[in-house]
Write a protein that holds these residues in place. Structure first.
Motif, PDB file in Angstrom:
ATOM      1  N   VAL A  37     -20.736   4.175  87.076  1.00 25.11           N
ATOM      2  CA  VAL A  37     -20.798   2.938  87.858  1.00 25.11           C
ATOM      3  C   VAL A  37     -19.629   2.962  88.827  1.00 25.11           C
ATOM      4  N   THR A  38     -19.905   2.826  90.123  1.00 27.64           N
ATOM      5  CA  THR A  38     -18.834   2.754  91.124  1.00 27.64           C
ATOM      6  C   THR A  38     -18.956   1.466  91.909  1.00 27.64           C
ATOM      7  N   THR A  39     -17.816   0.825  92.165  1.00 25.43           N
ATOM      8  CA  THR A  39     -17.844  -0.383  92.984  1.00 25.43           C
ATOM      9  C   THR A  39     -18.023  -0.045  94.456  1.00 25.43           C
ATOM     10  N   GLY A  40     -17.581   1.140  94.847  1.00 24.16           N
ATOM     11  CA  GLY A  40     -17.720   1.603  96.226  1.00 24.16           C
ATOM     12  C   GLY A  40     -18.635   2.806  96.302  1.00 24.16           C
ATOM     13  N   ASP A  41     -18.286   3.762  97.172  1.00 28.44           N
ATOM     14  CA  ASP A  41     -19.154   4.894  97.452  1.00 28.44           C
ATOM     15  C   ASP A  41     -19.092   5.962  96.364  1.00 28.44           C
ATOM     16  N   LEU A  42     -20.153   6.728  96.276  1.00 23.91           N
ATOM     17  CA  LEU A  42     -20.222   7.878  95.378  1.00 23.91           C
ATOM     18  C   LEU A  42     -20.604   9.102  96.197  1.00 23.91           C
ATOM     19  N   THR A  43     -19.813  10.164  96.060  1.00 25.19           N
ATOM     20  CA  THR A  43     -20.061  11.414  96.770  1.00 25.19           C
ATOM     21  C   THR A  43     -20.067  12.558  95.774  1.00 25.19           C
ATOM     22  N   THR A  44     -21.159  13.299  95.719  1.00 26.43           N
ATOM     23  CA  THR A  44     -21.218  14.460  94.834  1.00 26.43           C
ATOM     24  C   THR A  44     -22.396  15.346  95.199  1.00 26.43           C
ATOM     25  N   ASN A  45     -22.247  16.634  94.891  1.00 27.51           N
ATOM     26  CA  ASN A  45     -23.350  17.577  94.965  1.00 27.51           C
ATOM     27  C   ASN A  45     -23.656  18.158  93.586  1.00 27.51           C
TER      28      ASN A  45
END
Length: 323
Positions: A37-45
């Motif tokens: 759970v993230t309050t802001g952005d999520l970046t992943t590959n």
């Protein structure tokens, strides 16, 4: 009215009063249902093997919900994004988990095995429909839990530099007793370990309340996988965390940008997630504390359930008076 008929009437009344998804999620619900759970952005590959909720935008191409493991059932789909999916790379949502994206999706979204999908409000209805307020549904319960755990009094001590072999193979052992072990430490103390293991010593689980602004995790957590469901790491002050070795346990980091180079075995709550390694679904399996001064082994009561139970008792008393 006979007592049996009275009880049936009360049961029917309670059943009518209970919504399909009974009340807001508790912190325990969230940590059992969701991997990230993230309050802001999520970046992943990299893969996020459990269920995810992104309060901001999703960037990168990744595979979601390919190994949810022991995650509890949820009214949410496997991937829920309150913002948009902004990268052109394909997103894969496996195991019939489905996807809900409140905004737009720049690239291909594959829902493998079905599970429903809604992007920008269509074509299918979101699950749940409509999406509940993100702050009250996710941020407030989890930040409240972090503050609650931080107020617990420590009952177990961290080994010091005088420990034989330190900083290698440091034995972090809980004090004997019932309920949860609670440790208080700083990010500097944690960073001083080259390798460590955790021994619950018969406890139900362990809370590590960690203070300090940042942590770059190069320590080898020797039994990270076997204890992943039994530990919460509560980083109350950190704004930057980077786990460069495999980590085990749920990570609460309400203010932090969190990264990882190797898998995190457990759930994550963070301000933002910039993943370079996988997230593995390892939901907690111990009860959360009732309150900062209460028994650490006592579960939190369900407010909605208590309200309905009270309604049922009041109705039963009324029926008895009328009988």
């Amino acid at each position: 009215m006979p007592l049996r008929r009275s009880l049936l009437a009360v049961a029917a009344l309670v059943g009518l009063a209970a919504p399909a998804n009974a009340g807001p999620l508790s912190a325990f619900d969230i940590l059992r249902q969701f991997n990230v759970v993230t309050t802001g952005d999520l970046t992943t590959n990299s893969d996020i093997e459990g269920r995810s909720v992104v309060g901001g935008d999703l960037t990168g191409g990744a595979t979601f919900f390919n190994n949810p493991g022991a995650a509890a059932a949820s009214g949410f789909r496997a991937l829920t994004v309150y913002g948009s999916a902004t990268a052109g790379n394909p997103l894969n949502v496996n195991s019939g988990g489905g996807v809900t994206i409140g905004g737009s999706a720049a690239g291909l979204v594959n829902t493998n095995g079905g599970g429903g999908r809604s992007i920008g409000g269509g074509p299918d209805a979101p699950a749940p429909n409509p999406l509940p307020d993100f702050t009250t549904s996710f941020v407030e319960p989890l930040t409240g839990l972090s503050a609650q755990l931080a107020a617990l009094e420590a009952n177990s001590l961290l080994p010091g530099a005088a420990t034989p072999g330190f900083p290698n193979n440091v034995p972090v052992t809980a004090s004997a007793g019932e309920g949860l072990a609670v440790f208080a430490l700083t990010t500097a103390q944690l960073a001083s370990f080259a390798s460590f293991s955790v021994n619950l010593n018969g406890r139900d689980g362990a809370i590590f309340n960690v203070t300090g602004a940042s942590y770059t995790g190069q320590a080898n957590f020797l039994n990270a996988t076997s204890l992943a469901r039994d530990i919460i790491w509560n980083f109350t002050e950190a704004t930057s965390l980077d786990f460069q070795r495999q980590w085990g346990g749920t990570v609460l980091a309400p203010l932090a940008v969190v990264g990882n180079a190797t898998p995190i075995e457990g759930s994550l709550f963070a301000a933002r997630y910039a993943g370079r390694g996988e997230m593995h679904s390892q939901p907690i399996r111990f009860d959360l504390p009732q309150d900062p001064g209460g028994d650490p082994g006592t579960p939190v009561p369900e407010p909605a359930g208590l309200a309905l139970f009270g309604l049922g008792l009041a109705s039963l008393r009324l029926l008895r008076r009328r009988g």
